[in-house]
Design a protein around this motif. Structure first.
Motif, mmCIF file in Angstrom:
data_model
loop_
_atom_site.group_PDB
_atom_site.id
_atom_site.type_symbol
_atom_site.label_atom_id
_atom_site.label_comp_id
_atom_site.label_asym_id
_atom_site.label_seq_id
_atom_site.Cartn_x
_atom_site.Cartn_y
_atom_site.Cartn_z
ATOM 1 N N ASN A 125 -6.966 1.919 -1.325
ATOM 2 C CA ASN A 125 -6.372 0.591 -1.231
ATOM 3 C C ASN A 125 -7.367 -0.398 -1.827
ATOM 4 O OD1 ASN A 125 -4.076 1.497 0.060
ATOM 5 N ND2 ASN A 125 -4.938 1.223 2.096
ATOM 6 N N ASP A 134 -7.768 -4.599 -2.667
ATOM 7 C CA ASP A 134 -7.218 -5.944 -2.525
ATOM 8 C C ASP A 134 -7.633 -6.850 -3.682
ATOM 9 O OD1 ASP A 134 -5.927 -5.300 -0.233
ATOM 10 O OD2 ASP A 134 -7.089 -6.595 1.093
ATOM 11 N N GLU A 152 1.912 -8.300 8.133
ATOM 12 C CA GLU A 152 2.074 -8.109 6.689
ATOM 13 C C GLU A 152 3.355 -8.747 6.159
ATOM 14 O OE1 GLU A 152 3.111 -4.061 4.816
ATOM 15 O OE2 GLU A 152 0.929 -4.171 4.693
ATOM 16 N N ASP A 153 4.475 -8.514 6.835
ATOM 17 C CA ASP A 153 5.756 -9.001 6.342
ATOM 18 C C ASP A 153 5.810 -10.528 6.317
ATOM 19 O OD1 ASP A 153 6.618 -6.414 6.028
ATOM 20 O OD2 ASP A 153 7.726 -6.347 7.915
ATOM 21 N N ARG A 159 3.433 -11.956 3.521
ATOM 22 C CA ARG A 159 4.016 -11.747 2.195
ATOM 23 C C ARG A 159 5.259 -12.609 2.005
ATOM 24 N NH1 ARG A 159 3.813 -5.114 1.531
ATOM 25 N NH2 ARG A 159 1.536 -4.906 1.539
ATOM 26 N N GLU A 163 -4.097 -9.531 -1.022
ATOM 27 C CA GLU A 163 -3.195 -8.407 -0.770
ATOM 28 C C GLU A 163 -3.566 -7.214 -1.641
ATOM 29 O OE1 GLU A 163 -1.178 -6.836 0.797
ATOM 30 O OE2 GLU A 163 -0.105 -8.137 2.162
ATOM 31 N N ASN A 165 -0.946 -2.590 -4.870
ATOM 32 C CA ASN A 165 0.423 -2.067 -4.951
ATOM 33 C C ASN A 165 1.439 -2.961 -4.263
ATOM 34 O OD1 ASN A 165 -0.691 -1.447 -2.488
ATOM 35 N ND2 ASN A 165 0.188 0.597 -2.345
ATOM 36 N N THR A 166 0.989 -4.052 -3.638
ATOM 37 C CA THR A 166 1.929 -5.022 -3.068
ATOM 38 C C THR A 166 2.808 -5.639 -4.148
ATOM 39 O OG1 THR A 166 0.380 -5.544 -1.293
ATOM 40 C CG2 THR A 166 2.106 -7.157 -1.727
ATOM 41 N N ASP A 221 6.537 -4.976 -4.380
ATOM 42 C CA ASP A 221 7.484 -5.784 -3.602
ATOM 43 C C ASP A 221 7.848 -7.066 -4.349
ATOM 44 O OD1 ASP A 221 7.412 -3.933 -1.565
ATOM 45 O OD2 ASP A 221 5.889 -5.002 -0.418
ATOM 46 N N SER A 229 -1.073 3.723 -4.054
ATOM 47 C CA SER A 229 -2.159 3.091 -4.796
ATOM 48 C C SER A 229 -2.466 3.917 -6.040
ATOM 49 C CB SER A 229 -3.412 2.994 -3.918
ATOM 50 O OG SER A 229 -3.189 2.150 -2.815
#
Length: 421
Positions: A142, A144, A246-247, A250, A263, A266-267, A270, A342
């Protein structure tokens, strides 16, 4: 027969065709901790190449694999052959004598299949090595970055290439001046969700660590505590963020109610799926700053590695290693990235994959270099407990803890020092 085939398809099971010379089909069970880490072909190509090995898999997304394996072993239950988990937790597996030292397995891989072995960046093995023994293939991490709202920054005349966390604070004030009713910076203030961003700020700011425990009473540690206090006091972080996970965080960014968010890489998947929300028009990305203030000593980029280990009680360690090789094939690692995983620390995927480039247009060459150079938080068997303390501190800061930064640091440091191993 139809019922049996249907059940096999539902639980991720694929029937092997053929058998080994002794007539035995060896069964391998893999536990993934994210559904998007499952290879797109669900081991079809592997079974075609190795008809004497049958792979089944399950998804354990609750980040609770280690205690589950301990309980299963105590109950005499059969354990999986391969597990996927965060690197920071691997010392706990080693301490519990649950996973296999893989030095010999990896050496045999390098000898038998140098083509796939050499695709892996050395950090895949280095970050999975403890006390000289490889215990994990840390295939992904991961990572950021800072996402920003293009319109807001252009409106305020702000350069998105931010050099320090103090500059992030100053830019946030500029953004609020342009939109006085706004809260420019969003954060996951829920104590269970915001720790990765905080750890990123610590590592990039150069906060020293004693093992896996950050030294909050250091100059850099007290700076970051004070940074959050300034951000909250100046109305740069929404008071509602104290309960955001998180939700919610975002959602605030996608809804254009905020301009900056830390973030994962791979965010962006979304964001790209959101209608009328376009890369470089509505949102873009930049690297995180790597110092507290202008001229301060620089920190490091930070990653949270995750990978695969072979369980010590497996009856088929070599066959399990063949499954690991398959999971590193270019087609599989690119395919899982397109599913939301990722990016892999894998040469061909990072340098010669048009599909990955198209899917992650914000993943620039500078970011790829920082991704491979990033250091992990020092792992520990009790890393989850350390995260809990840090999460509670962050939640308190977002809620408005205005004690002197040195006092907050000393109070939390006392709790952290009790967790040193």
């Amino acid at each position: 027969m139809i019922l049996a085939l249907t059940m096999a398809a539902c639980d991720g099971t694929e029937e092997a065709t053929g058998s080994s010379e002794d007539g035995e089909v060896k069964e391998i069970t893999v536990w993934f901790n994210r559904d998007y880490a499952i290879p797109p072909d669900q081991f079809d190509a592997f079974h075609a190449e190795h008809p004497d090995i049958r792979v089944t898999y399950d998804v354990r997304p609750d980040d609770n694999i280690l205690p589950t394996l301990v309980q299963m072993r105590e109950a005499g239950e059969e354990l999986p052959d391969i597990i996927q988990d965060d690197t920071a937790i691997i010392p706990g597996y080693v301490q519990a004598d649950l996973i296999l030292g893989m030095n010999d397995v990896v050496a045999r891989w390098e000898e038998e299949d140098p083509e796939t072995y050499e695709q892996l960046d050395p950090v895949v093995w280095e970050q999975g090595t403890f006390d000289g023994e490889i215990y994990q293939m840390a295939l992904i991490a991961n990572y950021d970055i800072l996402y920003y709202n293009v319109e807001w920054l252009e409106e305020a005349g702000v350069d998105p290439q931010l050099e320090s966390w103090e500059e992030v604070y100053e830019v946030s004030n500029d953004l609020k001046a342009a939109r006085p009713d706004s809260f420019p910076f969003t954060i996951q203030g829920d104590p269970r969700d915001g720790v990765t961003a905080l750890l990123n700020q610590m590592i990039t700011s150069g906060v020293p660590f004693d093992g896996a425990v950050p030294e909050l009473t250091s100059e850099q540690g007290e700076y970051l505590i004070g940074w959050y206090q300034k951000m909250v006091a100046d109305g740069l972080i929404s008071p509602e963020a104290v309960a955001w996970g998180e939700d919610e965080a975002r959602g605030a960014f996608i809804g254009k109610r905020t301009a900056l968010i830390i973030e994962g890489l791979n965010t962006a998947a979304d964001f790209t799926e959101t209608p009328d929300y376009n890369f470089e028009e509505d949102w873009a990305t930049t690297l995180l700053p790597i110092s507290t203030t202008e001229g301060a000593e620089e920190g490091d980029y930070f990653v949270v590695p995750r990978g695969f280990s072979i369980v010590g009680e497996t009856e088929h360690p070599y066959e399990a290693s063949l499954a690991l090789r398959y999971l590193t094939e270019t087609e599989q690692v690119v395919g899982t990235t397109l599913l939301g995983n990722s990016p892999p620390r894998h040469e061909e995927a990072l340098t010669n994959s048009p599909e990955l480039d198209e899917f992650l247009p914000h993943f620039t060459q500078d970011m790829r270099g920082a991704y491979l150079e990033g250091i992990p938080n020092p792992p520990a068997p009790n890393f989850a407990e350390i995260e809990t303390v840090l999460g509670e501190m962050l939640n308190g800061l977002v809620a408005g803890d205005d004690r002197p930064a040195a006092e907050v640091a000393a109070s939390v440091q006392e709790q952290l020092d009790e967790l040193k191993t």
